[in-house]
Write an enzyme that holds these catalytic residues in place. Sequence first.
Site, mmCIF file in Angstrom:
data_model
loop_
_atom_site.group_PDB
_atom_site.id
_atom_site.type_symbol
_atom_site.label_atom_id
_atom_site.label_comp_id
_atom_site.label_asym_id
_atom_site.label_seq_id
_atom_site.Cartn_x
_atom_site.Cartn_y
_atom_site.Cartn_z
ATOM 1 N N ASP A 128 0.855 -1.198 0.000
ATOM 2 C CA ASP A 128 0.000 0.000 0.000
ATOM 3 C C ASP A 128 0.887 1.243 0.000
ATOM 4 O O ASP A 128 1.813 1.350 0.803
ATOM 5 C CB ASP A 128 -0.879 -0.035 1.264
ATOM 6 C CG ASP A 128 -1.745 1.211 1.400
ATOM 7 O OD1 ASP A 128 -2.004 1.870 0.376
ATOM 8 O OD2 ASP A 128 -2.164 1.505 2.544
ATOM 9 N N ASP B 69 -1.647 -1.216 -3.936
ATOM 10 C CA ASP B 69 -1.944 -0.452 -5.159
ATOM 11 C C ASP B 69 -0.798 -0.611 -6.172
ATOM 12 O O ASP B 69 0.218 -1.258 -5.896
ATOM 13 C CB ASP B 69 -2.199 1.021 -4.817
ATOM 14 C CG ASP B 69 -1.191 1.554 -3.806
ATOM 15 O OD1 ASP B 69 0.015 1.353 -4.045
ATOM 16 O OD2 ASP B 69 -1.604 2.124 -2.771
ATOM 17 N N HIS C 232 -4.703 -17.471 -5.341
ATOM 18 C CA HIS C 232 -5.548 -16.680 -4.449
ATOM 19 C C HIS C 232 -6.874 -17.356 -4.114
ATOM 20 O O HIS C 232 -7.681 -16.789 -3.389
ATOM 21 C CB HIS C 232 -5.810 -15.317 -5.090
ATOM 22 C CG HIS C 232 -6.563 -15.425 -6.376
ATOM 23 N ND1 HIS C 232 -6.036 -16.045 -7.493
ATOM 24 C CD2 HIS C 232 -7.819 -15.052 -6.725
ATOM 25 C CE1 HIS C 232 -6.933 -16.038 -8.454
ATOM 26 N NE2 HIS C 232 -8.018 -15.433 -8.031
ATOM 27 N N ASP C 233 -7.094 -18.546 -4.665
ATOM 28 C CA ASP C 233 -8.340 -19.276 -4.392
ATOM 29 C C ASP C 233 -8.125 -20.543 -3.558
ATOM 30 O O ASP C 233 -9.101 -21.166 -3.143
ATOM 31 C CB ASP C 233 -9.005 -19.706 -5.713
ATOM 32 C CG ASP C 233 -9.474 -18.541 -6.554
ATOM 33 O OD1 ASP C 233 -9.878 -17.512 -5.980
ATOM 34 O OD2 ASP C 233 -9.426 -18.655 -7.800
HETATM 35 C C1 NOJ Z 1 -11.820 -17.353 -10.642
HETATM 36 C C2 NOJ Z 1 -11.019 -16.446 -9.776
HETATM 37 O O1 NOJ Z 1 -9.745 -16.980 -9.584
HETATM 38 C C3 NOJ Z 1 -11.769 -16.279 -8.468
HETATM 39 O O2 NOJ Z 1 -11.015 -15.574 -7.520
HETATM 40 C C4 NOJ Z 1 -13.072 -15.589 -8.765
HETATM 41 O O3 NOJ Z 1 -13.839 -15.494 -7.584
HETATM 42 C C5 NOJ Z 1 -13.853 -16.356 -9.827
HETATM 43 N N1 NOJ Z 1 -13.046 -16.709 -10.951
HETATM 44 C C6 NOJ Z 1 -14.995 -15.529 -10.342
HETATM 45 O O4 NOJ Z 1 -14.479 -14.530 -11.165
#
Ligand code: NOJ
Length: 533
Positions: free
Chosen positions: A21, A29, A329-330
């Site tokens: 940041d 950012d 990130h998922d």
């Molecule tokens: C895949 C992305 O990696 C995820 O973070 C997102 O929530 C979904 N697509 C929906 O766009």
Amino acid sequence: MTSLWWQTSAIYQIYPRSFQDTGDDGIGDLKGIERRLDYLAGLGVGAIWICPIYSSPMVDFGYDISDYCDVDPRFGTLADFDDLLGQAHRRGLKVLLDFVPNHSSDQHPWFVESCASRENQKRDWYIWHDPAADGGPPNNWISDFGGSAWEWDEVTGQYYYHAFLKQQPDLNWRHPGVQTAMYDVLRFWFDRGVDGFRIDVLWHLLKAADFPDNPPNPNYRPGMGDMHRLLQLHSTDQPEVHLIAAEMREIADSYGARGHGERVLIGEIYLPVDRLMHYYGGERPEMHLPFNFQLIDTPWRARSLAAVITGYEAALPPGGGPNWVLGNHDRPRVAAKRGQAQARVAAVLLLTLRGTPTLYYGDELGLSDVAIEPSQVQDPHELRQPGLALGRDPVRTPMPWDDSDNAGFTRAKPWLPLNDDWRTRNVMRMTEEPRSILMLYRRLLALRRDWPALSIGDFLLLKAEDEILIYARRHGSERLIVALNFGKRQHRLELPDWAHGSRLLLSTTEDAAPVETVAFLLRSNEAVVLEAR
Ligand code: NOJ
């Protein structure tokens, strides 16, 4: 054959809200990323992929876009982006953006128009359907975030389809206007000089034209998340998606051909390997790199990993570029799944397999999933289905840079909490410790640059038994051996004849044993790279 930059570079994924940041609002950012470019160049990666930075209501943190050709003020301006790109290129770093073609935000002017009336010229840019005979949703499709994927619109008396949140309506890719508009988005950023895109949920883009019900998933168990009740047979991975992917590739290639340097397309595709391979393309090329996520979920055992690696190698089409991913990130972080000792072994695996590795920011520090108090939860996935551990906040926490306030990430309150151990687990401290995982990552990335065998050499499985995986990587006169110990016992390993007299290039442990002429000792949780001579 000369190799292309994306075949030899490691890609570093940045979640921009959490990197650095500079605006004192607790959110990272673009200027922050620019400030940290020297760190990234020093780490030894060749490219950065930045998660969405576009104008967005941020209901899904940027994956809900209201203007594909502008930067959200929270992240900065287009001028900030141009500066970042210029500064990255000056350091030899390529920059990839996230392209989110499947859905826009419900605040996008296209969708606002589409909702205005059934006659509006943007009506068919999204997917609208009459109710089923009982007045309910047109079919049984479930949103990936839970619940029906159809949302009723009172004003125009139809349902619209959203594979994710209702604030993320799916675009209708069968409409030529959508295709043209979205291809123009690619050109807009290519013209600015971006080096490629990671394409969000590429396999979702086309749905079966007649929208039949999806079949039940025989393997569904409660707790898996609502979406898993059905198999996404008709809502994803339709044959027509390949035409779109080929068009995107043609656009990317046209920039390479104009002498701007090769542009790369990476598809986010969660499918079994046999289906995944289709996204390399057939007669027409498609993705340079359909993301290969298998290391994230494969049981952490030598035989399972060897089966995945050899299966993937065998399935690749001729000339298809392999790639490997340990986290994003998922998904849970590698250190959370495998533990700290094995996170180091995982680093060796990721950076010594054939092809392009993608590193997730913070994994080079051994960052683990951070516990998030219920009151601090931000992720809509968790908010919609609490208690199933679906939340992604734990893997999106701020990058800890040093031991000053807020780990040098921000001067305000960070949008998500820092890792508890940030005073010691941070870039500054770990740079001072020669044996830290950060320095291991640096050494591995340097080794990859010094030894092309590690990125483009061939892969030869030598052993996969119990806790031990050994393979060779060979290119020209280079012959390297990688040995990984996934367990806590030490093993004395015989070297193949051709590798007698090998030299140790790298080990994950402090007290690596010397290599004898014909054998070496692999300690508990140790991975090594040897040069065979
Ligand atoms: C895949 C992305 O990696 C995820 O973070 C997102 O929530 C979904 N697509 C929906 O766009």
